[in-house]
Design an enzyme around this catalytic site. Structure first.
Site, PDB file in Angstrom:
ATOM      1  N   GLY A  27     -33.294  -5.656  24.224  1.00  0.00           N
ATOM      2  CA  GLY A  27     -32.860  -4.703  25.371  1.00  0.00           C
ATOM      3  C   GLY A  27     -32.715  -5.337  26.486  1.00  0.00           C
ATOM      4  O   GLY A  27     -32.757  -6.698  26.852  1.00  0.00           O
TER       5      GLY A  27
ATOM      6  N   PHE B 111     -30.937 -15.504  32.448  1.00  0.00           N
ATOM      7  CA  PHE B 111     -30.782 -16.886  32.421  1.00  0.00           C
ATOM      8  C   PHE B 111     -31.899 -17.203  31.929  1.00  0.00           C
ATOM      9  O   PHE B 111     -33.212 -17.073  32.130  1.00  0.00           O
ATOM     10  CB  PHE B 111     -30.550 -17.722  33.746  1.00  0.00           C
ATOM     11  N   HIS B 112     -31.906 -18.429  30.922  1.00  0.00           N
ATOM     12  CA  HIS B 112     -33.013 -19.320  30.735  1.00  0.00           C
ATOM     13  C   HIS B 112     -32.725 -20.612  30.638  1.00  0.00           C
ATOM     14  O   HIS B 112     -31.421 -20.968  30.532  1.00  0.00           O
ATOM     15  CB  HIS B 112     -33.281 -18.920  28.909  1.00  0.00           C
TER      16      HIS B 112
ATOM     17  N   CYS C   6     -30.181  -8.913  35.290  1.00  0.00           N
ATOM     18  CA  CYS C   6     -30.822  -7.379  34.625  1.00  0.00           C
ATOM     19  C   CYS C   6     -30.118  -6.404  35.347  1.00  0.00           C
ATOM     20  O   CYS C   6     -30.479  -5.286  35.285  1.00  0.00           O
ATOM     21  CB  CYS C   6     -32.351  -7.431  34.920  1.00  0.00           C
TER      22      CYS C   6
END
Length: 209
Positions: free
Chosen positions: A70, A75-76, A174
């Site tokens: 969802g 960003f990671h 988001c």
């Protein structure tokens, strides 16, 4: 019985995604034990099922992966703790309630941050965990995006510890335009990832009994 597994090296997101999906299948078909993966990814932008392409601004040479979780873009990267709980909500000690599960995730992270003296908040209509950085101004410190298959959870939560926050400029995080992003480091909390991991494990056991 539940096990925490810490992946020691930076992990490619695609590899992690396969790891999660394979383990979810084992929980569904073989009643495998629940697990919580603690991961730190190499740089990647990921898109949830509700993403809009115009929210991807300038990703440069950072890979973009479209996932089934969802949420929208996030960003990671190094310095960020990503937590992937694979829990069976259909088991007798859990609840088949996705909204309740997300509330428990939120409470877990808020309590963990509180241990380090960080007052964290939920904001109506804004997913994630937020902290006040100036009067009436909040910044996101943790993102949440989950998926459930046959009541088994995967994907999860990412918390910025010492993340390079400039990377968030490549997206609208988001889908919240003009929103701020922060980290423990930016808030003056300088800790090792292992120290943070100890606290989140302790707090997990209080929430997900």
């Amino acid at each position: 019985m539940l096990q925490f597994i810490t992946i020691p090296n930076l992990m490619d997101y695609r590899v992690t995604l396969k790891l999660m999906e394979d383990y979810v299948n084992k929980v569904i078909s073989d009643n495998e034990l629940e697990v919580v993966y603690l991961v730190e990814h190499s740089e990647v932008y990921t898109a949830g099922t509700n993403y809009k392409q115009e929210e991807l601004l300038n990703y440069g040479d950072i890979p973009v992966i479209y996932t089934g979780r969802g949420g929208k873009f996030t960003f990671h990267g190094p310095g960020q703790r990503v937590i992937y709980p694979i829990l069976n909500l259909a088991s007798p000690n859990r609840h088949k309630d996705l909204k309740l599960y997300i509330r428990m995730l939120e409470e877990w992270i808020i309590n963990s941050l509180n241990y380090f003296g960080i007052k964290a908040y939920l904001i109506k209509d804004k997913v994630g965990i937020w902290v006040k950085v100036r009067k009436d101004e909040f910044a996101k410190i943790a993102a949440i995006g989950v998926r459930v298959r046959k009541w088994v959870t995967y994907h999860g939560v990412s918390i910025n510890i010492s993340t390079d926050l400039s990377k968030f400029r490549g997206i609208i995080p988001c889908g919240l335009e003009n929103s701020l992003v922060t980290s423990l480091n930016q808030l003056g909390i300088h800790i090792e990832m292992s120290e943070f991991d100890k606290i989140i494990q302790n707090e997990f056991n209080k929430i997900f009994k």
